[in-house]
Design an enzyme around this catalytic site. Structure first.
Site, PDB file in Angstrom:
ATOM      1  N   GLU A   6      -3.217   4.746  -2.269  1.00 48.66           N
ATOM      2  CA  GLU A   6      -2.388   5.737  -1.824  1.00 48.66           C
ATOM      3  C   GLU A   6      -2.607   7.195  -2.444  1.00 48.66           C
ATOM      4  O   GLU A   6      -2.527   8.022  -1.900  1.00 48.66           O
ATOM      5  CB  GLU A   6      -0.662   5.426  -2.237  1.00 48.66           C
ATOM      6  CG  GLU A   6      -0.139   4.326  -1.246  1.00 48.66           C
ATOM      7  CD  GLU A   6      -0.696   3.025  -1.370  1.00 48.66           C
ATOM      8  OE1 GLU A   6      -1.372   2.607  -2.362  1.00 48.66           O
ATOM      9  OE2 GLU A   6      -0.330   1.853  -0.786  1.00 48.66           O
ATOM     10  N   HIS A  65      10.089  -1.709  -0.450  1.00 52.34           N
ATOM     11  CA  HIS A  65       9.937  -1.320   0.654  1.00 52.34           C
ATOM     12  C   HIS A  65      11.055  -0.486   1.338  1.00 52.34           C
ATOM     13  O   HIS A  65      11.111   0.235   2.191  1.00 52.34           O
ATOM     14  CB  HIS A  65       9.705  -2.419   1.651  1.00 52.34           C
ATOM     15  CG  HIS A  65       8.473  -2.909   1.725  1.00 52.34           C
ATOM     16  ND1 HIS A  65       7.911  -3.902   0.657  1.00 52.34           N
ATOM     17  CD2 HIS A  65       7.386  -3.114   2.706  1.00 52.34           C
ATOM     18  CE1 HIS A  65       6.716  -4.326   0.996  1.00 52.34           C
ATOM     19  NE2 HIS A  65       6.544  -3.921   2.203  1.00 52.34           N
TER      20      HIS A  65
HETATM   21  C1  TPP Z   1       0.757  -0.370  -3.090  1.00 54.36           C
HETATM   22  C2  TPP Z   1       0.855  -1.112  -1.682  1.00 54.36           C
HETATM   23  N1  TPP Z   1       0.694  -0.451  -0.800  1.00 54.36           N
HETATM   24  C3  TPP Z   1       0.889  -0.890   0.452  1.00 54.36           C
HETATM   25  C4  TPP Z   1       1.477  -2.145   0.545  1.00 54.36           C
HETATM   26  C5  TPP Z   1       1.589  -2.873   2.002  1.00 54.36           C
HETATM   27  N2  TPP Z   1       0.894  -4.001   2.125  1.00 54.36           N
HETATM   28  C6  TPP Z   1       1.368  -5.159   1.979  1.00 54.36           C
HETATM   29  S1  TPP Z   1       0.321  -6.269   2.385  1.00 54.36           S
HETATM   30  C7  TPP Z   1      -1.007  -5.324   2.619  1.00 54.36           C
HETATM   31  C8  TPP Z   1      -2.182  -5.731   2.750  1.00 54.36           C
HETATM   32  C9  TPP Z   1      -2.881  -6.228   1.509  1.00 54.36           C
HETATM   33  O1  TPP Z   1      -4.353  -6.813   2.143  1.00 54.36           O
HETATM   34  P1  TPP Z   1      -5.194  -7.668   0.855  1.00 54.36           P
HETATM   35  O2  TPP Z   1      -5.064  -7.043  -0.516  1.00 54.36           O
HETATM   36  O3  TPP Z   1      -6.416  -8.040   1.571  1.00 54.36           O
HETATM   37  O4  TPP Z   1      -4.331  -9.062   0.901  1.00 54.36           O
HETATM   38  P2  TPP Z   1      -3.885 -10.090   1.877  1.00 54.36           P
HETATM   39  O5  TPP Z   1      -2.592  -9.682   2.565  1.00 54.36           O
HETATM   40  O6  TPP Z   1      -5.131 -10.176   2.723  1.00 54.36           O
HETATM   41  O7  TPP Z   1      -3.774 -11.477   1.203  1.00 54.36           O
HETATM   42  C10 TPP Z   1      -0.346  -4.136   2.554  1.00 54.36           C
HETATM   43  C11 TPP Z   1      -1.077  -2.607   2.753  1.00 54.36           C
HETATM   44  C12 TPP Z   1       1.787  -2.590  -0.609  1.00 54.36           C
HETATM   45  N3  TPP Z   1       2.502  -3.868  -0.287  1.00 54.36           N
HETATM   46  N4  TPP Z   1       1.507  -2.112  -1.505  1.00 54.36           N
END
Ligand code: TPP
Ligand code: TPP
Ligand code: MG
Ligand code: MG
Lengths: 348, 329, 348, 329
Positions: B60, B129
């Site tokens: 971010e 959220h």
């Molecule tokens: C700081 C932050 N930004 C955005 C989000 C929204 N978000 C939730 S899960 C996700 C994707 C995460 O991807 P990854 O790290 O590859 O883990 P995966 O879900 O594939 O296990 C996002 C962007 C969040 N939870 N926290």
């Protein structure tokens, strides 16, 4: 069919240097993980569970990593998807369920379980993981931390600051990057231009290694070695190449952003199937074992859901619990007023 | 006019502006093929191309920081912050960089970008959220903070934000995305930025002024309806702009009513409601017939989904506050 | 002593492939940098300048890097210590002086100077640098960005997020890491366990290179090549090995945290001395040149300080200038009230 | 008792606590050999070793995050944030992680750590070094925010913070480091956390209550002295704790005085002064004889050094506000 005694098979010989007991536990836990996942998705559909992140495709990776830990002294710092790892480390299923029901009473594990609660802000748990490892080292416990992060999470500043400080402080920590190909709809290729996440380690002065995350044995061995290195004061980044076969969460539809063609090969190299085949060949596993494991898992998961549902008693009182050691007087008054109001049942 | 929900009104505004001004681009998480987690950018990448609607890595801070740089290079990026709660990671870029580029360069550079961010409860989301963090951003001089309270408002205010020379944090109430439905003006439709509106009632005849914004305006409107049934007339002032606050309208209305309830969905301490109350104290004290009452969430984090029903301020709480204000003497 | 004509010497042949004009400009600018530094420190002591960050020891690094830029289309994104680089890029000295006098009127450069203002929050300028580069690319200007950060700054999350995004978006950017051995009192070794900052680039999918930052020619060539690579869409990390010979700032006393022994060799490999020696050997530089350059620099610096002091008229009015495009009414009222109050001269 | 300035009183408290409780450690930038940019940790690394006084890389986020983890491992780190303005980089770790560890783990884990942070003007520092960002942190439930107004107060409150089971942000006015000098009690000296104090005057005889904290308390005291010379008696309430605020003391004193001026060094909008004013509005409205007036900085960033003299609220401004409050009717 002749069925070897369990004892015999537990000593029947390693596969790839991994002891039979670990292999059999790994197989059982992978089955249990799938059973839990499936039930959780079903419960979500029936409105009994909130948004839930399935881990199908990543079972071998999570279970293999967790089994490499010494539960007595090693810690897990999870994000949100690593349920099979937490369960292997001792976290109670019903707590996990309660959490995903939206009840904060579920977000913790008993004191014997060396693990932080779930944490939703991507990568923000990693600094804490480094701190725990730093503390373990200062206390000379011999313990290490296994910190989970996703491919997406590696892009956050928190990942960098944590990985770098771990190197400087020589913390006993393994950063386990679950590279499951996707961060919601964002493919791995848009997460970084780097060839591998293991390569990041060079920039922090220690080793990184990439492992086939659908091969439980390889994950187990890799993490075991990484932990040994970490205990000696050299952090390690382990990149586990795996795949999120299901949706990001129960409210996600992956068809919007990826083609089913991409998923097929990963379904075919399912971690359980791969290991079960080899274990069967070595006489370590059988249809009966599989059936028994599935039945046991189903029983346990069903029972855990029942316990969770029985324990699920959301109440206004919980809002302020454990926010402070000493709840400020005004906040206490606000909450009392709110309790009175909510008790009158005026909520729309 | 066409019936639109909040998501659709927002998408509409984005589409209009991307079509009108080629400096505009959308950057953020999952804004491309997926069209954003709430589908507010659905179809926009297909229409405007991968250069103008861009999925970014999860980071971010650089999302906002790069948007500032894009402004320096002559673009006007719209940053979709996936949820307001994750703007904490970009807090230094928003509160200290975005807001200071203009002053630091003595007006040579500016960052006329908009950060869109879903916020607020009602969605039974995971932690972070739903928290109403808006008052943090209202403390950042140089940044405008805007919260719409209906699809029509959202369209008009978003288009205004996208064209404004100052950076804007545009807050989108999650609870309204699908459920708020409105007859939204078609085509270009721009509302003024920085002006509050009377969302309900007659300021010359109301016994109590209810001040609210975003989601809480809908709560206030429900309260107003039930109070009207009891014969209590209120006027609802929808702030629209949380920074700067339209002090003129606010004072005018409250001065007439003499009584005031300020509603926020955030924990009440340090909230926008506190600022509104303090401002009114200084400016219309002599017209007040009763203490101004703040209605907000308790001073604890937004809870997990199952507790949300106990946490979010209700219309009944607002109505009670209005009644108590009328009884006060 | 026979003095070659300037013309002749400008075409007398390269050293290490760097054209004579660049070498002579580099020498002049290094002298000017030292003159400015010295004067600024003196002015600080006399209370005429605020806290100031000297750059002694890093002149070759900053000047060499800046001379590699195409002023017409390339951008500098500075932190606070890179004054010689900004000046080489066209920033007026008096603006820099005014800024360090604490007058915001000084913190900017005219529109022809492609550079951001100083920025004090460590590494927080880098995300903006990536954005500028991204924009230059989208506009197909052929321009690139030279973004400065210190060894200390590489530990910040902003460094990582920026370096990573630059790789993903294939931005024309060179991250110039001024590894001057220290971040205030914190030595390079406590900043990271990595062997080099150039190695970080591997983790972002592009190249990193380390250069001797006291060798202006090497810096110039390295940055020139890096810029060419960057223009083609591949970012580069350039680590410049240099040394902060002076204090962190005019209010710092390095004797508290480092021994003079460490400084001595760096003083001996002074960037100006090294290059001047070679340039003299090649007939590109002489004592007369040196003297002339020093005199000219002194004249210019003195004049700039005078202009700055004449322009220095801090006023309440400036507080609110340029904070907003549209100053909110209440803020305008606050500031008017404050102007009135301050005009009454009631300040303690 | 011994004469100490603010830095020395703080160092004293740190030394006492590190000696008393071996779980305590100090982490931050330049806290080791250098003893911190203001020398508040001078000599402590030499005394307690490199394991307990630790210089870290420049990365505020992980500084706070790792401190949380150290708490989980049984330590009580004291984080020296080099300047409050750089805590923005750690805002997610402070506002969302530090504050939630306890609730997330349902009380199993906690993070009883203290973040010390220099803040406030008077030092003619570069940008971000002087901004009064305290109200941002007072919006984080689960985090205590404390600001001392003298060396003695600093020692007593810091020792209380270091021993408190909740995390504390401890704000140290830069302007006071060298210039505030006090007879500071020797040895262990602990003040209560969460209780305001009467810093000046007689609450039963004062015409106006002046509410302040940290640096602004010194401003208020100067104003009080000059007003006393005019025959105007004020009582100065030093909040000490900005979160939670000691509403009881505040209301008691203001109720008696009937008139109140609230002073902050921060931009007034969204400040602690706004929260104090809103709280008083709700609770002591009927006792007020005049509107409460906020005195603070204008709503613009803390300026570069040369403009600082025009920006920081003065004792004269406080005195004027008191006079205007007395004239109001
Ligand atoms: C700081 C932050 N930004 C955005 C989000 C929204 N978000 C939730 S899960 C996700 C994707 C995460 O991807 P990854 O790290 O590859 O883990 P995966 O879900 O594939 O296990 C996002 C962007 C969040 N939870 N926290
Ligand atoms: C985010 C942030 N944290 C801390 C500081 C305080 N600070 C100013 S300069 C400095 C050291 C920077 O070291 P380095 O990046 O190596 O640059 P150098 O000063 O050596 O040029 C620090 C910690 C700051 N300005 N910004
Ligand atoms: Mg992933
Ligand atoms: Mg350095």
């Amino acid at each position: 069919m002749i069925r070897q005694s369990d004892d015999l098979r537990e000593t029947a010989g390693d596969i790839d240097g991994v002891p039979p007991a670990v292999i059999r536990e790994g197989l059982r836990r992978m089955i249990a993980a799938r059973v839990f996942d499936t039930k959780a998705i079903a419960m979500h559909r029936r409105g009994k569970l909130g948004t839930f992140p399935p881990c199908a495709g990543q079972e071998a990776s999570f279970v293999g990593a967790a089994l490499a830990l010494d539960r007595e002294r090693d810690w897990i710092v999870p994000q949100y998807r690593e349920i099979p790892a937490l369960v292997a480390h001792g976290a109670p299923l019903e707590g996990i369920i309660l959490y995903y029901m939206g009840d904060p009473a579920g977000g913790w594990w008993p004191g014997s379980v060396n693990a932080l609660p779930f944490q939703i802000s991507i990568a923000a748990q990693l600094p804490q993981a480094v701190g725990i490892a730093w503390g373990l080292k200062r206390r000379a416990t011999g313990g290490a931390v296994l910190a989970f992060v996703g491919d997406g999470g590696t892009s956050e500043g928190d990942f960098h600051e944590s990985a770098n400080l771990a190197g400087v402080q020589q913390c006993p920590i393994v950063f386990f990057v679950s590279n499951n190909g996707w961060a919601i709809s964002t493919p791995r290729a848009r997460q970084t231009a780097a060839a591998s996440f293991a390569d990041r380690a060079i920039g922090y002065g220690y080793d990184g290694v990439t492992v086939d995350g659908t091969d439980l044995l390889a994950v187990y061995r890799t993490v075991s070695e990484a932990l040994a290195t970490a205990r000696a004061g050299r952090p390690v980044i382990v990149e586990s190449l795996t795949y999120r076969v299901g949706p990001h969460s129960t409210v996600d539809d992956p068809r919007v952003y990826r083609s089913e063609d991409e998923v097929v090969p990963w379904r075919q190299s399912d971690g359980y199937d791969r290991l079960a085949l080899r274990a069967r060949e070595s006489g370590l596993w059988s249809d009966t074992d599989e059936l028994a494991a599935r039945e046991e898992a189903t029983r346990e998961v069903d029972a855990a859901f029942e316990r969770a549902q029985a324990a699920f008693k959301p109440a206004t009182r919980q809002l302020g619990e454990h926010v402070w050691a000493h709840l400020p007087a005004q906040t206490a008054a606000q909450l009392q007023e709110l309790e009175r109001r909510n008790a009158r049942g005026e909520r729309e | 006019m066409s019936e639109q929900n909040l998501v659709s009104a927002i998408r509409d505004a984005l589409q209009i502006e991307l079509a009108r001004d080629e400096r505009q681009m959308i950057i953020g998480l999952d804004v491309g093929k997926m069209g954003g987690v709430f589908r507010a950018t659905d179809g926009l990448q297909a229409e405007f191309g991968e250069d103008r609607v861009v999925d970014l890595p999860i980071a971010e801070g650089v999302m906002v920081g790069a948007a500032i740089g894009l402004c320096v290079s002559g673009f006007r990026p719209i940053v979709e912050m996936q949820f307001l709660g994750f703007a904490h990671q970009a807090f230094h870029q928003i509160g200290q960089q975005l807001t200071r580029l203009r002053q630091r360069s003595q007006g040579r550079f500016s960052a006329p970008l908009t950060i869109r961010a879903p916020y607020g409860g009602g969605g039974k989301t995971p932690e972070f959220h739903s928290d109403c963090y808006e008052a943090l951003y209202a403390q950042c001089p140089g940044l405008r903070v805007v919260a719409p309270s209906s699809p029509t408002e959202a369209k008009g205010l978003l288009l205004a934000a996208l064209r404004h020379p100052d950076p804007v944090l545009f807050l989108e109430p999650i609870a309204g995305y699908r459920t708020w439905v409105d007859d939204v003006p078609e085509g270009d439709y721009v509302l003024p930025l920085g002006e509050a509106r009377i969302a309900y009632g007659n300021e010359n005849a109301a016994a109590v002024a209810v001040v609210s914004y975003g989601l809480s305006t809908q709560t206030a409107l429900r309260a107003a309806a039930s109070l009207a049934a009891e014969g209590i007339d209120v006027v609802v002032v929808d702030l629209r702009s949380l920074s700067p606050i339209d002090v003129g309208t606010l004072c005018r209305v409250v001065e007439k009513a003499g009584r005031c309830v300020v509603v926020t969905d955030a924990p009440v301490t340090g909230s926008i409601a506190s600022e509104v109350t303090a401002t009114l104290m200084e400016r219309v004290f002599w017209s007040l017939e009763a203490p101004i009452v703040r209605v907000g969430a308790p001073d604890v984090p937004h809870p997990l989904g199952a507790l949300e029903q106990f946490y979010i301020p209700t219309a009944e709480a607002v109505a009670d506050a209005v009644r108590s204000t009328l009884e006060a003497h």
